[in-house]
Write an enzyme that holds these catalytic residues in place. Structure first.
Site, short mmCIF file in Angstrom:
data_model
loop_
_atom_site.label_atom_id
_atom_site.label_comp_id
_atom_site.label_asym_id
_atom_site.label_seq_id
_atom_site.Cartn_x
_atom_site.Cartn_y
_atom_site.Cartn_z
N ASP A 59 0.81 -1.23 0.00
CA ASP A 59 0.00 0.00 0.00
C ASP A 59 0.84 1.27 0.00
O ASP A 59 0.30 2.36 0.26
CB ASP A 59 -0.92 0.00 1.23
CG ASP A 59 -2.11 -0.93 1.06
OD1 ASP A 59 -2.82 -0.79 0.04
OD2 ASP A 59 -2.33 -1.79 1.93
N GLU A 64 -0.60 9.39 1.71
CA GLU A 64 -1.34 10.30 2.60
C GLU A 64 -1.48 9.75 4.02
O GLU A 64 -1.51 10.51 4.99
CB GLU A 64 -2.75 10.52 2.03
CG GLU A 64 -3.69 11.22 2.99
CD GLU A 64 -5.09 11.40 2.43
OE1 GLU A 64 -5.76 10.40 2.12
OE2 GLU A 64 -5.50 12.54 2.30
N ASP A 65 -1.57 8.43 4.13
CA ASP A 65 -1.84 7.86 5.45
C ASP A 65 -0.66 7.92 6.40
O ASP A 65 -0.83 7.71 7.60
CB ASP A 65 -2.30 6.40 5.28
CG ASP A 65 -3.63 6.33 4.55
OD1 ASP A 65 -4.50 7.17 4.86
OD2 ASP A 65 -3.79 5.48 3.66
N ARG A 84 1.23 -1.69 7.53
CA ARG A 84 1.64 -0.43 6.89
C ARG A 84 2.68 0.35 7.72
O ARG A 84 3.13 1.41 7.29
CB ARG A 84 0.41 0.42 6.58
CG ARG A 84 -0.57 -0.29 5.61
CD ARG A 84 -1.56 0.66 4.99
NE ARG A 84 -0.88 1.70 4.24
CZ ARG A 84 -1.47 2.78 3.73
NH1 ARG A 84 -2.78 2.92 3.88
NH2 ARG A 84 -0.78 3.68 3.07
N ARG A 129 -9.52 2.95 11.28
CA ARG A 129 -8.05 2.92 11.29
C ARG A 129 -7.46 3.82 12.36
O ARG A 129 -6.36 3.57 12.87
CB ARG A 129 -7.52 3.35 9.92
CG ARG A 129 -7.74 2.34 8.83
CD ARG A 129 -6.82 1.14 9.00
NE ARG A 129 -7.10 0.12 8.01
CZ ARG A 129 -6.64 0.13 6.77
NH1 ARG A 129 -5.87 1.12 6.37
NH2 ARG A 129 -6.94 -0.85 5.95
N HIS A 159 -12.05 5.49 5.44
CA HIS A 159 -11.49 6.67 6.09
C HIS A 159 -12.52 7.81 6.12
O HIS A 159 -13.41 7.86 5.27
CB HIS A 159 -10.26 7.17 5.32
CG HIS A 159 -9.04 6.32 5.47
ND1 HIS A 159 -8.35 5.79 4.41
CD2 HIS A 159 -8.36 5.93 6.59
CE1 HIS A 159 -7.32 5.09 4.85
NE2 HIS A 159 -7.29 5.17 6.17
N CYS A 246 -5.35 10.15 -1.36
CA CYS A 246 -4.41 9.28 -0.65
C CYS A 246 -3.09 9.10 -1.37
O CYS A 246 -2.13 8.62 -0.80
CB CYS A 246 -5.04 7.94 -0.33
SG CYS A 246 -5.65 7.07 -1.73
C1 CIR Z 1 -5.51 0.45 2.94
O1 CIR Z 1 -6.46 -0.27 3.20
O2 CIR Z 1 -4.80 0.95 3.82
C2 CIR Z 1 -5.17 0.70 1.48
N1 CIR Z 1 -5.48 -0.47 0.72
C3 CIR Z 1 -5.93 1.89 0.96
C4 CIR Z 1 -5.57 3.16 1.65
C5 CIR Z 1 -6.23 4.35 1.04
N2 CIR Z 1 -5.88 5.51 1.77
C6 CIR Z 1 -6.59 6.63 1.79
O3 CIR Z 1 -7.65 6.70 1.20
N3 CIR Z 1 -6.13 7.63 2.52
#
Ligand code: CIR
Length: 252
Positions: A59, A64-65, A84, A129, A159, A246
Site C-alpha cells: 500500500d 497520505e496515510d 503499513r 483505522r 477513512h 491518498c
Molecule cells: C488500505 O487499506 O490501507 C489501502 N489499501 C488503501 C488506503 C487508502 N488511503 C486513503 O484513502 N487515505
C-alpha cells in the site's frame, strides 16, 4: 505548492482491503494511471517529488496515510493497519528539511486519510483505522500551534476522507450516509450523487478539484459550484480501496 507521491509496489495486489472484495489488479495499468495523476499535479502547478516504491509494502502508494502536514510541522503517523507501519520511514526522511518532523510514539493509531484539515480546524475520523488515542496525540502536537482537533464519528467506509473532503475553503463534498454534515459547522455542502457513494474523495489544489472519472455525476455537481474540475482514471487504485487524496502529501 509541493506534492510528495510514492511509486506503486510490485506487491500492490496484496494490499489491505476492508470494504471491498479482492479483485485482480493490473499493476502496469495502475502505474500508468498513477503517472497520469502525477502529471496532472504537475500541470496544476505542484512541484512533485516522487519517492521510490517499497516492494515489501503493497500500500506504499497511499502516502497520505503516513503523515499529517501543516504549515508549521509534519507529524509522522502510526498507521492503523500493522502491515503499513514500515511505510513511514521513507516519508519521514523526505519530509526532513521541509518541516520539523514529529512522530506519534504514544501508542495511538492514525491514518492521514482520516484527517480533514480546513483552516484551523482539524477533523479526525475515529473508530476504524484511527483511534481516540491517535487523535489525542495529534491534538497534543497541533493545539499548541493554534489548531482545533475535533473527533468525528463516521461509518460505512475506510477513512473519514472517503466520506468527506474539502473542495473550496467554505465547501465540503460529502456522502451524508457515511459522515453527518452536522459535524462540520459553518460549511456549505455538495452531496455526492446517490449512485456514486464513493465520490466523496476529491483533491483540492487552489481553485482546482481532482476527482476520479468514474464519478461523472458528482463531477458535474462540483462544476455547477464554479469549481474547475479535472478527472483522472484511477480504476486500479480504487480496487485497492484508494482514491485521489491518498496518493499525495501536499505542502503549501
Ligand atoms: C488500505 O487499506 O490501507 C489501502 N489499501 C488503501 C488506503 C487508502 N488511503 C486513503 O484513502 N487515505
Amino acid at each position: 505548492m509541493q506534492a510528495i507521491t510514492r511509486g506503486i509496489s510490485d506487491s500492490m495486489a496484496d494490499c489491505e482491503l476492508t470494504h471491498l472484495e479482492r479483485e485482480p489488479i493490473d499493476v502496469a495499468r495502475a502505474r500508468d494511471q498513477h503517472a497520469a495523476y502525477v502529471r496532472l499535479l504537475d500541470e496544476l502547478g505542484a512541484e512533485v517529488t516522487e519517492l521510490a516504491a517499497d516492494h515489501d509494502h503493497p500500500d506504499c502508494v497511499f502516502i497520505e496515510d503516513t503523515a499529517v502536514v501543516v504549515d508549521e510541522i509534519a507529524v509522522i503517523t502510526r498507521p492503523g493497519a500493522d502491515a503499513r507501519h514500515g511505510e513511514v520511514e521513507a516519508v519521514a526522511a523526505a519530509l526532513h528539511g521541509q518541516r520539523p518532523v514529529l512522530r506519534m510514539i504514544g501508542g495511538g493509531r492514525l491514518d492521514g486519510g482520516d484527517v480533514l484539515i480546513a483552516g484551523d480546524e482539524v477533523y479526525v475520523g475515529t473508530g476504524h483505522r484511527s483511534d481516540a488515542a491517535g487523535a489525542a496525540e495529534l491534538r497534543d502536537f497541533l493545539e499548541p500551534l493554534g489548531y482545533r482537533v475535533i473527533e468525528v464519528a463516521f461509518s460505512g467506509c475506510l477513512h473519514l476522507k472517503t466520506a468527506v473532503t474539502k473542495v473550496r475553503e467554505d465547501l465540503l463534498l460529502i456522502n451524508p450516509a457515511w459522515a453527518s454534515p452536522e459535524h462540520f459547522a459553518g460549511f456549505s455542502f455538495v452531496e455526492v450523487h446517490r449512485e456514486e457513494p464513493m465520490a466523496g474523495n476529491a483533491l483540492q489544489l487552489g481553485d482546482h478539484v481532482v476527482i476520479p472519472e468514474s464519478f461523472p455525476r458528482t463531477a458535474g455537481r462540483l462544476h455547477e459550484q464554479g469549481l474547475i474540475v479535472h478527472t483522472v482514471e484511477v480504476s486500479e487504485l480504487q480496487k485497492a480501496e484508494g482514491g485521489v487524496t491518498c496518493c499525495s502529501l501536499l505542502l503549501d
